[in-house]
Scaffold this motif. Structure first.
Motif, mmCIF file in Angstrom:
data_model
loop_
_atom_site.group_PDB
_atom_site.id
_atom_site.type_symbol
_atom_site.label_atom_id
_atom_site.label_comp_id
_atom_site.label_asym_id
_atom_site.label_seq_id
_atom_site.Cartn_x
_atom_site.Cartn_y
_atom_site.Cartn_z
ATOM 1 N N ALA A 157 -5.629 24.980 -67.578
ATOM 2 C CA ALA A 157 -5.765 23.852 -68.508
ATOM 3 C C ALA A 157 -4.394 23.316 -68.909
ATOM 4 O O ALA A 157 -4.203 22.097 -69.005
ATOM 5 C CB ALA A 157 -6.552 24.276 -69.742
ATOM 6 N N ALA A 158 -3.432 24.205 -69.118
ATOM 7 C CA ALA A 158 -2.077 23.763 -69.460
ATOM 8 C C ALA A 158 -1.432 23.037 -68.284
ATOM 9 O O ALA A 158 -0.749 22.021 -68.471
ATOM 10 C CB ALA A 158 -1.232 24.963 -69.880
ATOM 11 N N ALA A 159 -1.658 23.533 -67.061
ATOM 12 C CA ALA A 159 -1.096 22.871 -65.876
ATOM 13 C C ALA A 159 -1.700 21.478 -65.705
ATOM 14 O O ALA A 159 -0.981 20.532 -65.350
ATOM 15 C CB ALA A 159 -1.348 23.720 -64.640
ATOM 16 N N CYS A 160 -2.986 21.340 -65.964
ATOM 17 C CA CYS A 160 -3.626 20.020 -65.862
ATOM 18 C C CYS A 160 -3.107 19.071 -66.931
ATOM 19 O O CYS A 160 -2.894 17.888 -66.664
ATOM 20 C CB CYS A 160 -5.140 20.165 -65.974
ATOM 21 S SG CYS A 160 -5.886 20.899 -64.515
ATOM 22 N N ALA A 161 -2.879 19.583 -68.131
ATOM 23 C CA ALA A 161 -2.346 18.735 -69.198
ATOM 24 C C ALA A 161 -0.927 18.271 -68.872
ATOM 25 O O ALA A 161 -0.590 17.103 -69.075
ATOM 26 C CB ALA A 161 -2.375 19.480 -70.526
ATOM 27 N N VAL A 162 -0.108 19.171 -68.345
ATOM 28 C CA VAL A 162 1.251 18.796 -67.951
ATOM 29 C C VAL A 162 1.214 17.768 -66.823
ATOM 30 O O VAL A 162 1.992 16.802 -66.814
ATOM 31 C CB VAL A 162 2.056 20.047 -67.544
ATOM 32 C CG1 VAL A 162 3.350 19.685 -66.864
ATOM 33 C CG2 VAL A 162 2.332 20.913 -68.753
ATOM 34 N N ASN A 163 0.303 17.952 -65.886
ATOM 35 C CA ASN A 163 0.144 17.003 -64.784
ATOM 36 C C ASN A 163 -0.209 15.617 -65.308
ATOM 37 O O ASN A 163 0.337 14.606 -64.860
ATOM 38 C CB ASN A 163 -0.934 17.520 -63.836
ATOM 39 C CG ASN A 163 -1.011 16.754 -62.559
ATOM 40 O OD1 ASN A 163 -0.167 15.927 -62.255
ATOM 41 N ND2 ASN A 163 -2.047 17.011 -61.800
ATOM 42 N N ALA B 82 -2.646 11.428 -52.467
ATOM 43 C CA ALA B 82 -2.942 12.840 -52.710
ATOM 44 C C ALA B 82 -2.594 13.229 -54.145
ATOM 45 O O ALA B 82 -3.361 13.942 -54.810
ATOM 46 C CB ALA B 82 -2.178 13.713 -51.722
ATOM 47 N N VAL B 83 -1.459 12.755 -54.636
ATOM 48 C CA VAL B 83 -1.065 13.039 -56.023
ATOM 49 C C VAL B 83 -2.048 12.396 -56.992
ATOM 50 O O VAL B 83 -2.451 13.019 -57.980
ATOM 51 C CB VAL B 83 0.378 12.552 -56.284
ATOM 52 C CG1 VAL B 83 0.719 12.581 -57.762
ATOM 53 C CG2 VAL B 83 1.371 13.382 -55.502
ATOM 54 N N LEU B 84 -2.467 11.170 -56.719
ATOM 55 C CA LEU B 84 -3.450 10.517 -57.583
ATOM 56 C C LEU B 84 -4.791 11.251 -57.551
ATOM 57 O O LEU B 84 -5.475 11.346 -58.572
ATOM 58 C CB LEU B 84 -3.628 9.058 -57.174
ATOM 59 C CG LEU B 84 -2.468 8.126 -57.513
ATOM 60 C CD1 LEU B 84 -2.772 6.725 -57.001
ATOM 61 C CD2 LEU B 84 -2.196 8.111 -58.996
ATOM 62 N N GLY B 85 -5.174 11.794 -56.396
ATOM 63 C CA GLY B 85 -6.405 12.581 -56.305
ATOM 64 C C GLY B 85 -6.326 13.863 -57.110
ATOM 65 O O GLY B 85 -7.274 14.242 -57.803
ATOM 66 N N VAL B 86 -5.182 14.527 -57.054
ATOM 67 C CA VAL B 86 -4.986 15.754 -57.841
ATOM 68 C C VAL B 86 -5.006 15.427 -59.334
ATOM 69 O O VAL B 86 -5.579 16.171 -60.134
ATOM 70 C CB VAL B 86 -3.670 16.453 -57.432
ATOM 71 C CG1 VAL B 86 -3.296 17.545 -58.403
ATOM 72 C CG2 VAL B 86 -3.787 17.006 -56.033
ATOM 73 N N SER C 121 -7.492 16.783 -62.222
ATOM 74 C CA SER C 121 -6.931 17.333 -63.453
ATOM 75 C C SER C 121 -7.568 16.687 -64.682
ATOM 76 O O SER C 121 -7.854 17.363 -65.668
ATOM 77 C CB SER C 121 -5.422 17.112 -63.500
ATOM 78 O OG SER C 121 -4.783 17.839 -62.506
ATOM 79 N N ALA C 122 -7.769 15.387 -64.618
ATOM 80 C CA ALA C 122 -8.410 14.694 -65.740
ATOM 81 C C ALA C 122 -9.846 15.167 -65.926
ATOM 82 O O ALA C 122 -10.289 15.383 -67.063
ATOM 83 C CB ALA C 122 -8.368 13.193 -65.520
ATOM 84 N N LEU C 123 -10.568 15.341 -64.836
ATOM 85 C CA LEU C 123 -11.944 15.841 -64.949
ATOM 86 C C LEU C 123 -11.986 17.256 -65.503
ATOM 87 O O LEU C 123 -12.825 17.587 -66.333
ATOM 88 C CB LEU C 123 -12.626 15.796 -63.577
ATOM 89 C CG LEU C 123 -13.035 14.425 -63.081
ATOM 90 C CD1 LEU C 123 -13.678 14.548 -61.706
ATOM 91 C CD2 LEU C 123 -13.980 13.756 -64.040
ATOM 92 N N PHE C 124 -11.064 18.123 -65.063
ATOM 93 C CA PHE C 124 -11.038 19.489 -65.564
ATOM 94 C C PHE C 124 -10.666 19.519 -67.044
ATOM 95 O O PHE C 124 -11.229 20.307 -67.812
ATOM 96 C CB PHE C 124 -10.051 20.342 -64.763
ATOM 97 C CG PHE C 124 -9.975 21.753 -65.252
ATOM 98 C CD1 PHE C 124 -10.961 22.653 -64.915
ATOM 99 C CD2 PHE C 124 -8.938 22.171 -66.054
ATOM 100 C CE1 PHE C 124 -10.910 23.955 -65.371
ATOM 101 C CE2 PHE C 124 -8.868 23.461 -66.511
ATOM 102 C CZ PHE C 124 -9.862 24.365 -66.174
ATOM 103 N N LEU D 80 1.948 12.091 -65.170
ATOM 104 C CA LEU D 80 1.337 10.861 -64.667
ATOM 105 C C LEU D 80 1.424 9.747 -65.710
ATOM 106 O O LEU D 80 1.670 8.589 -65.368
ATOM 107 C CB LEU D 80 -0.122 11.103 -64.281
ATOM 108 C CG LEU D 80 -0.854 9.912 -63.676
ATOM 109 C CD1 LEU D 80 -0.249 9.557 -62.322
ATOM 110 C CD2 LEU D 80 -2.322 10.214 -63.540
ATOM 111 N N GLY D 81 1.270 10.079 -66.965
ATOM 112 C CA GLY D 81 1.403 9.089 -68.034
ATOM 113 C C GLY D 81 2.819 8.545 -68.145
ATOM 114 O O GLY D 81 3.011 7.345 -68.378
ATOM 115 N N ILE D 82 3.809 9.406 -67.976
ATOM 116 C CA ILE D 82 5.199 8.952 -67.997
ATOM 117 C C ILE D 82 5.468 8.013 -66.831
ATOM 118 O O ILE D 82 6.090 6.952 -67.005
ATOM 119 C CB ILE D 82 6.158 10.154 -67.988
ATOM 120 C CG1 ILE D 82 6.065 10.907 -69.319
ATOM 121 C CG2 ILE D 82 7.590 9.719 -67.718
ATOM 122 C CD1 ILE D 82 6.783 12.230 -69.329
ATOM 123 N N CYS D 83 4.991 8.390 -65.652
ATOM 124 C CA CYS D 83 5.175 7.516 -64.482
ATOM 125 C C CYS D 83 4.449 6.185 -64.670
ATOM 126 O O CYS D 83 4.971 5.131 -64.300
ATOM 127 C CB CYS D 83 4.691 8.209 -63.216
ATOM 128 S SG CYS D 83 5.700 9.605 -62.708
#
Length: 69
Positions: free
Chosen positions: A5-11, A43-47, A51-54, A15-18
């Protein structure tokens, strides 16, 4: 579970910064970080989508804000 969950939040934060850089300057930082490879970019957008769904699932299933009243 907590680490994923922390890795998904960081991801999503990255993405928000970009996305913010792209919105305010017009420079696509995420595409630049993917070395202008459309396959890597998608691929990055898919990941990030997964992450958003998780993250949404974790917020619904585990209710971390239940005790905050």
């Amino acid at each position: 579970m907590r680490i994923s969950a922390a890795a998904c939040a960081v991801n999503l934060i990255i993405l928000g910064i970009c996305g913010g850089v792209y919105a305010f300057s017009g420079f696509n930082l995420l595409l630049f970080l993917c070395f202008y490879s459309i396959t890597a970019y998608r691929a990055v957008l898919g990941v990030c989508f997964v992450s958003a769904l998780f993250t949404l699932y974790a917020l619904i299933a585990f209710r971390p804000f239940r005790g905050l009243k």
